[in-house]
Design a protein around this motif. Structure first.
Motif, short mmCIF file in Angstrom:
data_model
loop_
_atom_site.label_atom_id
_atom_site.label_comp_id
_atom_site.label_asym_id
_atom_site.label_seq_id
_atom_site.Cartn_x
_atom_site.Cartn_y
_atom_site.Cartn_z
N ALA A 127 -4.79 -5.72 -9.10
CA ALA A 127 -3.78 -4.56 -8.80
C ALA A 127 -2.47 -5.15 -8.03
O ALA A 127 -2.54 -5.91 -7.00
N HIS A 131 -9.60 -4.12 -5.10
CA HIS A 131 -8.52 -3.74 -6.10
C HIS A 131 -7.66 -4.91 -6.37
O HIS A 131 -7.37 -5.30 -7.34
N ARG A 132 -7.15 -5.24 -5.39
CA ARG A 132 -6.29 -6.50 -5.24
C ARG A 132 -6.83 -7.89 -6.15
O ARG A 132 -5.89 -8.37 -6.90
N PRO A 177 -12.87 -0.49 -8.61
CA PRO A 177 -12.11 -1.88 -9.06
C PRO A 177 -12.38 -2.40 -10.39
O PRO A 177 -11.43 -3.24 -10.85
N VAL A 197 -9.85 -1.73 -0.92
CA VAL A 197 -8.30 -1.96 -1.17
C VAL A 197 -8.31 -3.63 -1.82
O VAL A 197 -7.42 -3.78 -2.80
N ILE A 225 1.00 -1.28 -0.07
CA ILE A 225 0.05 0.02 0.04
C ILE A 225 0.88 1.24 0.27
O ILE A 225 1.86 1.34 0.51
N VAL A 269 -1.76 -0.38 -4.69
CA VAL A 269 -3.20 0.53 -4.37
C VAL A 269 -2.65 1.64 -3.44
O VAL A 269 -1.83 1.44 -2.49
N PRO A 278 -3.35 1.36 -9.14
CA PRO A 278 -4.67 2.14 -9.22
C PRO A 278 -4.41 3.29 -7.70
O PRO A 278 -4.04 2.61 -6.79
N GLU A 279 -4.98 4.59 -7.90
CA GLU A 279 -5.17 5.32 -6.79
C GLU A 279 -6.68 5.01 -6.24
O GLU A 279 -7.51 5.02 -6.96
N GLN A 280 -6.84 5.19 -4.99
CA GLN A 280 -8.13 4.92 -4.41
C GLN A 280 -8.43 6.15 -3.43
O GLN A 280 -7.67 6.17 -2.44
N THR A 332 -9.89 -1.42 -12.70
CA THR A 332 -8.55 -2.30 -12.49
C THR A 332 -8.57 -3.57 -13.04
O THR A 332 -7.59 -3.93 -13.59
#
Length: 286
Positions: free
Chosen positions: A258, A253-254, A164, A250, A6, A261, A182-184, A167
């Motif tokens: 991703a 996204h993973r 997501p 998060v 992260i 993140v 990516p940005e979150q 992503t």
């Protein structure tokens, strides 16, 4: 250069007091954040990168993104070489084409053929006296053509303001090798009303930019969602609630592909360093 785990995306680390930014960067590294991402909307961005690199030992410092219209590629390459010589292989150059309304505000008509402009900038980095290696750069990519360019000419992609689902599409577009980082955006709060009070106008300012709005329309949101900043759109782009709510986003996204993140924390005071929020989130995101 390894980029996993992260990171933090922060305009305060870029435009806040330099001494406080350095102190915050050292603390972020101790808390376990693996990278610090800073924007570039004018000013000496490489000085800010150097300030953060000098305050840390192992963390990656990345531009999210370097606005290519504001820099000559040969100068960017020379700054990259200087920072790498001083601090090792820890500077990741995120590069992007920004947005027509922002670029044309200073010089009407300058923003044109963004894909060609990106290719020319990358050509310049490759042709510099000391080139910026492909493995040390990522591209801000939302649409299919820029994603394709990133897969061929950079280490990966740094999409900003995406759910997501994007992503997942980015991972499918670039394949298994390149990074997807990516940005979150997140807001630590108790209710949607509180979240919207902090984030709705902030989000509305981005939705007025055609690249972001167009990307959301491609993802299935409606023009009404964009114009009204609907709850559906707000919830898709901003993870709000407690630390567990942020961790779940998060993890989405993973699961979508991703590698890393970076979280951007919004608070009621947009200029203050959100250090308490960074501390609260660190254990949940490890």
């Amino acid at each position: 250069m390894e980029l996993s785990g992260i990171g933090v995306w922060s305009q305060q680390l870029r435009y806040g007091d330099a001494s406080e930014a350095a102190e915050a960067a050292a603390e972020l590294e101790e808390l376990g954040y693996r990278a610090m991402w800073v924007p570039d909307i004018g000013g000496p961005v490489f000085d800010a990168v150097g300030n953060l690199l000098g305050a840390t030992r192992d963390a990656v410092v990345a531009t999210g993104i370097l606005n290519l219209w504001m820099h000559a590629p040969e100068d960017a390459a020379a700054s990259f070489a200087e920072l790498t010589d001083a601090h090792g292989d820890r500077f990741l150059m995120g590069i992007g084409v920004s947005h027509a309304p922002l670029v044309d505000a200073a010089e009407p008509g300058r923003y044109r053929r963004p894909l060609a402009a990106m290719s020319e900038f990358l050509d310049g980095l490759d042709a510099a006296a000391r080139p910026v290696p492909q493995g040390s750069r990522v591209l801000a990519a939302l649409g299919p053509k820029m994603l394709e360019t990133a897969a061929k000419r950079a280490r990966g992609v740094h999409p900003y303001l995406v759910p997501p689902e994007h992503t997942r599409l980015a991972r499918e577009a670039v394949g298994d090798g390149p990074l997807v980082v990516p940005e979150q955006t997140v807001i630590l709060c108790s209710t949607r009303d509180e979240a919207r009070e902090i984030g709705a106008d902030w989000l509305r300012s981005y939705l007025g930019l055609p690249n972001y709005a167009g990307n959301l329309l491609r993802l299935g949101f409606t023009q009404e969602d964009v114009d009204a900043v609907s709850d559906r759109l707000f919830d898709a782009l901003i993870a709000w609630g407690d630390e567990e709510a942020v961790r779940r986003r998060v993890d989405e996204h993973r699961a979508a592909g991703a590698d890393h993140v970076c979280v951007q924390v919004l608070t009621a005071d947009g200029n203050a360093f959100p250090r308490e929020e960074w501390r609260r989130l660190a254990p949940a995101l490890r």
